[in-house]
Scaffold this active site. Structure first.
Site, PDB file in Angstrom:
ATOM      1  N   LYS A  34      15.890  50.991  10.342  1.00 48.45           N
ATOM      2  CA  LYS A  34      16.673  50.999   8.999  1.00 48.45           C
ATOM      3  C   LYS A  34      15.636  50.779   7.783  1.00 48.45           C
ATOM      4  O   LYS A  34      14.852  49.960   7.671  1.00 48.45           O
ATOM      5  CB  LYS A  34      17.536  49.810   9.147  1.00 48.45           C
ATOM      6  CG  LYS A  34      18.308  49.615   8.135  1.00 48.45           C
ATOM      7  CD  LYS A  34      19.363  48.511   8.316  1.00 48.45           C
ATOM      8  CE  LYS A  34      20.199  47.964   7.474  1.00 48.45           C
ATOM      9  NZ  LYS A  34      21.253  46.635   7.540  1.00 48.45           N
ATOM     10  N   LYS A  66      18.934  55.392   9.899  1.00 49.36           N
ATOM     11  CA  LYS A  66      19.906  54.616   8.793  1.00 49.36           C
ATOM     12  C   LYS A  66      19.155  54.735   7.658  1.00 49.36           C
ATOM     13  O   LYS A  66      17.876  54.019   7.528  1.00 49.36           O
ATOM     14  CB  LYS A  66      20.650  53.364   9.220  1.00 49.36           C
ATOM     15  CG  LYS A  66      21.257  52.988   8.129  1.00 49.36           C
ATOM     16  CD  LYS A  66      22.048  51.571   8.473  1.00 49.36           C
ATOM     17  CE  LYS A  66      22.807  51.085   7.104  1.00 49.36           C
ATOM     18  NZ  LYS A  66      22.765  49.691   7.264  1.00 49.36           N
ATOM     19  N   SER A 122      27.096  54.833   3.213  1.00 44.54           N
ATOM     20  CA  SER A 122      28.186  54.624   2.282  1.00 44.54           C
ATOM     21  C   SER A 122      27.589  55.469   0.946  1.00 44.54           C
ATOM     22  O   SER A 122      28.340  56.172   0.459  1.00 44.54           O
ATOM     23  CB  SER A 122      28.272  53.242   1.440  1.00 44.54           C
ATOM     24  OG  SER A 122      26.939  52.624   1.245  1.00 44.54           O
TER      25      SER A 122
HETATM   26  C1  PBG Z   1      24.068  45.067   7.061  1.00 41.27           C
HETATM   27  C2  PBG Z   1      24.646  46.437   6.736  1.00 41.27           C
HETATM   28  C3  PBG Z   1      24.242  47.350   5.679  1.00 41.27           C
HETATM   29  C4  PBG Z   1      24.797  48.434   6.097  1.00 41.27           C
HETATM   30  C5  PBG Z   1      25.186  48.333   7.513  1.00 41.27           C
HETATM   31  N1  PBG Z   1      24.983  47.144   7.852  1.00 41.27           N
HETATM   32  C6  PBG Z   1      23.857  46.768   4.358  1.00 41.27           C
HETATM   33  C7  PBG Z   1      22.712  46.510   4.041  1.00 41.27           C
HETATM   34  O1  PBG Z   1      21.762  46.473   4.736  1.00 41.27           O
HETATM   35  O2  PBG Z   1      22.251  46.268   2.877  1.00 41.27           O
HETATM   36  C8  PBG Z   1      24.856  49.650   5.292  1.00 41.27           C
HETATM   37  C9  PBG Z   1      26.125  50.554   5.680  1.00 41.27           C
HETATM   38  C10 PBG Z   1      26.493  51.465   4.297  1.00 41.27           C
HETATM   39  O3  PBG Z   1      25.712  51.737   3.485  1.00 41.27           O
HETATM   40  O4  PBG Z   1      27.271  52.497   4.732  1.00 41.27           O
HETATM   41  N2  PBG Z   1      22.932  44.561   7.312  1.00 41.27           N
HETATM   42 ZN    ZN Z   2      22.502  42.372   6.849  1.00 44.37          ZN
END
Ligand code: PBG
Ligand code: ZN
Length: 337
Positions: free
Chosen positions: A195, A248, A274
């Site tokens: 991630k 991701k 998103s």
């Molecule tokens: C929480 C999380 C996030 C997303 C999924 N789980 C946001 C982040 O880490 O800031 C992002 C999903 C998306 O942007 O669709 N940790």
């Molecule tokens: Zn988080």
């Protein structure tokens, strides 16, 4: 292979041949639909940067989840917007927290829909970080205990799978242990293994109200410049017992999806996040792209890169297009469906 003995266009000349030799396929079974569950009643609030995606209270989540299920989407992943946030994210592991109640409602009303939960602290902490803050940074090992508690409480409420997204070291092991020691050996862990610290999460943070109140997530999420680090991250999670590994965001990291597919023999998921969704929606609203075609092409790119599963806000639309018999091939000639 050289011209004119070989002509690449021969096999492209008829739709029937194109369909016969297509290398990659997409099915509703590949889709996981993210949903945002908000505390309260009668809530259905569209996220301004994500047309068609809502923060909604439980009864509305249930209705939309039912719709997704009827379209053939096999699973949802839940994010929670609790009534109150605090420094230790108490609602994340509360017996009657927002997600726990949502899981119960979904498993009661749409029992065959798989309910996956996002396991993280950032939606529940008042500072918006993914764990407990100590000396200005997220404390890894203290956070592990809370994540384990959170995952366990999701399982106790009936979740079918848990998906840690926090990026703490050792969280898969901590969660696996908590599940195993409490009678949930059968619950799989889908790890957000790879991630990145990404600007593409912007719209999500509006949706989940989880923007960090200070600093950013770069001390725990990955540097977008790194590829080898992805192997280390995934390796750790695999050895700690992850059942599915996720990459991701999706589109900007398709190379990494391919690396994960080649390196590991576990199912690979990709999160079409998103910001990726917002960009397609925005360009479509401007009339600059053919939305259906670009959406389906994007889905196909994930499959071609080697992903087995796609977490996507487009899940319902994609399912509808698949039911209409949508073929990327056909759209490129006549602009249908
Ligand atoms: C929480 C999380 C996030 C997303 C999924 N789980 C946001 C982040 O880490 O800031 C992002 C999903 C998306 O942007 O669709 N940790
Ligand atoms: Zn988080």
């Amino acid at each position: 292979m050289f011209y004119p003995t070989f002509r690449a266009r021969r096999i492209r000349g008829k739709e029937v041949f194109r369909n016969m030799v297509r290398e990659t396929s997409l099915s509703t079974n590949d889709l996981i639909y993210p949903m945002f569950s908000a505390f309260g009643k009668g809530i259905k609030k569209e996220i301004s940067s994500m047309p068609g995606i809502y923060q909604q209270s439980i009864e509305n989540i249930v209705a939309e989840a039912q719709e997704a299920y009827e379209l053939g989407v096999p699973a949802v992943i839940l994010f929670g917007i609790p009534e109150t946030k605090d420094a230790v994210g108490s609602d994340a592991y509360a017996e009657h927290g927002i997600i726990q109640e949502t899981i119960r409602a979904l498993k009661k009303e749409v029992p065959k829909l798989a309910v996956i939960t996002d396991v993280c602290m950032c939606e529940y902490t008042d500072h918006g970080h993914c764990g407990i803050i100590k000396d200005g940074d997220v404390d890894n090992d203290e956070t592990l205990e809370l994540l384990a508690k959170e995952a366990l409480s999701h399982a106790q409420a009936g979740a079918d799978m848990v998906a840690p997204s926090d990026m703490m070291d050792g969280r898969v092991m901590a969660i696996r242990e908590a599940l195993d020691n409490n009678g949930y050996k059968h619950i799989p862990v889908m790890s957000y293994a790879v991630k990145y610290a990404s600007g593409y999460y912007g719209p999500f943070r509006e949706a989940a109200e989880s923007t960090p109140q200070f600093g950013d997530r770069r001390s725990y999420q990955m540097d977008p410049a790194n590829r080898l680090e992805a192997f280390r991250e995934a390796q750790m999670d695999v050895e700690e017992g992850a059942d599915i590994i996720m990459v991701k965001p999706g589109l900007p990291y398709l190379d990494v999806v391919r690396e994960m597919r080649n390196q590991f023999n576990l199912p690979v998921a990709v999160y079409n996040v998103s910001g990726e969704y917002s960009m397609i929606k925005a360009a479509a609203q401007m009339g600059w792209i053919d939305e259906d075609r670009v959406t389906m092409e994007t889905m196909m790119s994930f499959k071609r890169a080697g992903a087995d599963l796609i977490l996507t806000y487009h899940a319902k639309e994609v399912a509808k297009l698949l039911h209409k018999g949508y073929e990327i091939d056909r759209a490129s000639r006549c602009g249908c469906p």
